[in-house]
Design a protein around this motif. Structure first.
Motif, PDB file in Angstrom:
ATOM      1  N   ARG A  34       0.834  -1.215   0.000  1.00 36.00           N
ATOM      2  CA  ARG A  34       0.000   0.000   0.000  1.00 36.00           C
ATOM      3  C   ARG A  34       0.864   1.260   0.000  1.00 36.00           C
ATOM      4  O   ARG A  34       0.530   2.250  -0.648  1.00 36.00           O
ATOM      5  N   ALA A  35       1.971   1.221   0.731  1.00 34.74           N
ATOM      6  CA  ALA A  35       2.854   2.383   0.846  1.00 34.74           C
ATOM      7  C   ALA A  35       3.880   2.444  -0.292  1.00 34.74           C
ATOM      8  O   ALA A  35       4.655   3.395  -0.360  1.00 34.74           O
ATOM      9  N   GLN A  36       3.877   1.418  -1.136  1.00 33.78           N
ATOM     10  CA  GLN A  36       4.844   1.312  -2.243  1.00 33.78           C
ATOM     11  C   GLN A  36       6.283   1.389  -1.736  1.00 33.78           C
ATOM     12  O   GLN A  36       7.116   2.137  -2.254  1.00 33.78           O
ATOM     13  N   ARG A  37       6.522   0.609  -0.682  1.00 35.68           N
ATOM     14  CA  ARG A  37       7.864   0.499  -0.115  1.00 35.68           C
ATOM     15  C   ARG A  37       8.256  -0.969  -0.074  1.00 35.68           C
ATOM     16  O   ARG A  37       7.408  -1.854  -0.117  1.00 35.68           O
ATOM     17  N   ARG A  38       9.566  -1.219   0.051  1.00 39.22           N
ATOM     18  CA  ARG A  38      10.025  -2.588   0.287  1.00 39.22           C
ATOM     19  C   ARG A  38       9.625  -2.983   1.701  1.00 39.22           C
ATOM     20  O   ARG A  38       9.513  -2.148   2.590  1.00 39.22           O
ATOM     21  N   LYS A  39       9.418  -4.265   1.899  1.00 43.05           N
ATOM     22  CA  LYS A  39       8.988  -4.761   3.205  1.00 43.05           C
ATOM     23  C   LYS A  39      10.026  -4.430   4.275  1.00 43.05           C
ATOM     24  O   LYS A  39       9.676  -4.076   5.400  1.00 43.05           O
ATOM     25  N   LYS A  40      11.289  -4.517   3.942  1.00 45.23           N
ATOM     26  CA  LYS A  40      12.353  -4.200   4.902  1.00 45.23           C
ATOM     27  C   LYS A  40      12.258  -2.740   5.361  1.00 45.23           C
ATOM     28  O   LYS A  40      12.373  -2.437   6.544  1.00 45.23           O
ATOM     29  N   CYS A  41      12.020  -1.850   4.424  1.00 40.00           N
ATOM     30  CA  CYS A  41      11.880  -0.422   4.749  1.00 40.00           C
ATOM     31  C   CYS A  41      10.638  -0.191   5.599  1.00 40.00           C
ATOM     32  O   CYS A  41      10.661   0.575   6.572  1.00 40.00           O
ATOM     33  N   GLU A  42       9.544  -0.863   5.251  1.00 41.53           N
ATOM     34  CA  GLU A  42       8.302  -0.731   6.023  1.00 41.53           C
ATOM     35  C   GLU A  42       8.511  -1.194   7.466  1.00 41.53           C
ATOM     36  O   GLU A  42       8.069  -0.542   8.412  1.00 41.53           O
ATOM     37  N   ALA A  43       9.188  -2.323   7.642  1.00 40.55           N
ATOM     38  CA  ALA A  43       9.449  -2.848   8.983  1.00 40.55           C
ATOM     39  C   ALA A  43      10.301  -1.865   9.787  1.00 40.55           C
ATOM     40  O   ALA A  43      10.040  -1.608  10.965  1.00 40.55           O
ATOM     41  N   ARG A  46       8.177   1.171  10.798  1.00 39.03           N
ATOM     42  CA  ARG A  46       7.201   0.818  11.832  1.00 39.03           C
ATOM     43  C   ARG A  46       7.875   0.620  13.192  1.00 39.03           C
ATOM     44  O   ARG A  46       7.356   1.058  14.220  1.00 39.03           O
ATOM     45  N   LEU A  47       9.022  -0.044  13.207  1.00 36.93           N
ATOM     46  CA  LEU A  47       9.721  -0.258  14.471  1.00 36.93           C
ATOM     47  C   LEU A  47      10.202   1.072  15.051  1.00 36.93           C
ATOM     48  O   LEU A  47      10.014   1.346  16.238  1.00 36.93           O
ATOM     49  N   GLU A  48      10.809   1.915  14.216  1.00 32.92           N
ATOM     50  CA  GLU A  48      11.282   3.209  14.703  1.00 32.92           C
ATOM     51  C   GLU A  48      10.129   4.066  15.217  1.00 32.92           C
ATOM     52  O   GLU A  48      10.248   4.727  16.249  1.00 32.92           O
ATOM     53  N   ASP A  49       8.986   4.042  14.518  1.00 29.69           N
ATOM     54  CA  ASP A  49       7.816   4.798  14.957  1.00 29.69           C
ATOM     55  C   ASP A  49       7.335   4.299  16.312  1.00 29.69           C
ATOM     56  O   ASP A  49       7.040   5.095  17.209  1.00 29.69           O
ATOM     57  N   HIS A  50       7.270   2.992  16.476  1.00 27.80           N
ATOM     58  CA  HIS A  50       6.814   2.423  17.748  1.00 27.80           C
ATOM     59  C   HIS A  50       7.748   2.827  18.897  1.00 27.80           C
ATOM     60  O   HIS A  50       7.288   3.203  19.975  1.00 27.80           O
ATOM     61  N   LEU A  51       9.047   2.759  18.658  1.00 22.94           N
ATOM     62  CA  LEU A  51      10.010   3.105  19.706  1.00 22.94           C
ATOM     63  C   LEU A  51       9.946   4.590  20.078  1.00 22.94           C
ATOM     64  O   LEU A  51      10.153   4.955  21.234  1.00 22.94           O
ATOM     65  N   LYS A  52       9.628   5.450  19.105  1.00 18.32           N
ATOM     66  CA  LYS A  52       9.468   6.877  19.402  1.00 18.32           C
ATOM     67  C   LYS A  52       8.203   7.123  20.211  1.00 18.32           C
ATOM     68  O   LYS A  52       8.179   7.964  21.104  1.00 18.32           O
ATOM     69  N   ARG A  53       7.130   6.386  19.873  1.00 15.09           N
ATOM     70  CA  ARG A  53       5.853   6.584  20.559  1.00 15.09           C
ATOM     71  C   ARG A  53       5.856   6.024  21.977  1.00 15.09           C
ATOM     72  O   ARG A  53       5.156   6.524  22.853  1.00 15.09           O
ATOM     73  N   PHE A  54       6.615   4.947  22.199  1.00 14.97           N
ATOM     74  CA  PHE A  54       6.622   4.263  23.486  1.00 14.97           C
ATOM     75  C   PHE A  54       8.049   4.079  23.998  1.00 14.97           C
ATOM     76  O   PHE A  54       8.511   2.953  24.177  1.00 14.97           O
ATOM     77  N   PRO A  55       8.756   5.166  24.259  1.00 17.28           N
ATOM     78  CA  PRO A  55      10.176   5.052  24.633  1.00 17.28           C
ATOM     79  C   PRO A  55      10.415   4.455  26.014  1.00 17.28           C
ATOM     80  O   PRO A  55      11.473   3.896  26.259  1.00 17.28           O
ATOM     81  N   ASP A  56       9.458   4.561  26.898  1.00 19.41           N
ATOM     82  CA  ASP A  56       9.669   4.115  28.271  1.00 19.41           C
ATOM     83  C   ASP A  56       8.870   2.871  28.618  1.00 19.41           C
ATOM     84  O   ASP A  56       8.587   2.610  29.781  1.00 19.41           O
ATOM     85  N   TRP A  57       8.509   2.110  27.632  1.00 21.79           N
ATOM     86  CA  TRP A  57       7.739   0.893  27.870  1.00 21.79           C
ATOM     87  C   TRP A  57       8.555  -0.072  28.705  1.00 21.79           C
ATOM     88  O   TRP A  57       9.715  -0.330  28.447  1.00 21.79           O
ATOM     89  N   LYS A  58       7.950  -0.624  29.727  1.00 20.12           N
ATOM     90  CA  LYS A  58       8.657  -1.526  30.642  1.00 20.12           C
ATOM     91  C   LYS A  58       7.956  -2.876  30.679  1.00 20.12           C
ATOM     92  O   LYS A  58       6.753  -2.973  30.511  1.00 20.12           O
TER      93      LYS A  58
END
Length: 59
Positions: A34-43, A46-58
């Protein structure tokens, strides 16, 4: 375990390899198409976005 965070300047970019479930693979594949990206780039995005949104997850 107590993890102490180092200032960002001490961290280098690294490669990460892991296995995901078939369902996660399907979701990631569809999202990448859908985003017209390679799966590696999408992953990576997504991982970087999650880590920015939830930096202090324990556990």
């Amino acid at each position: 375990m107590d993890f102490k965070s180092k200032p960002e300047q001490f961290y280098k970019a690294v490669g990460v390899a892991f296995t995901i479930s078939g369902q996660s693979n399907e979701t990631l594949t569809q999202s990448a198409k859908r985003a017209q990206r390679r799966k590696k780039c999408e992953a990576k995005l997504r991982l970087e976005d999650h880590l920015k949104r939830f930096p202090d997850w324990k556990l």
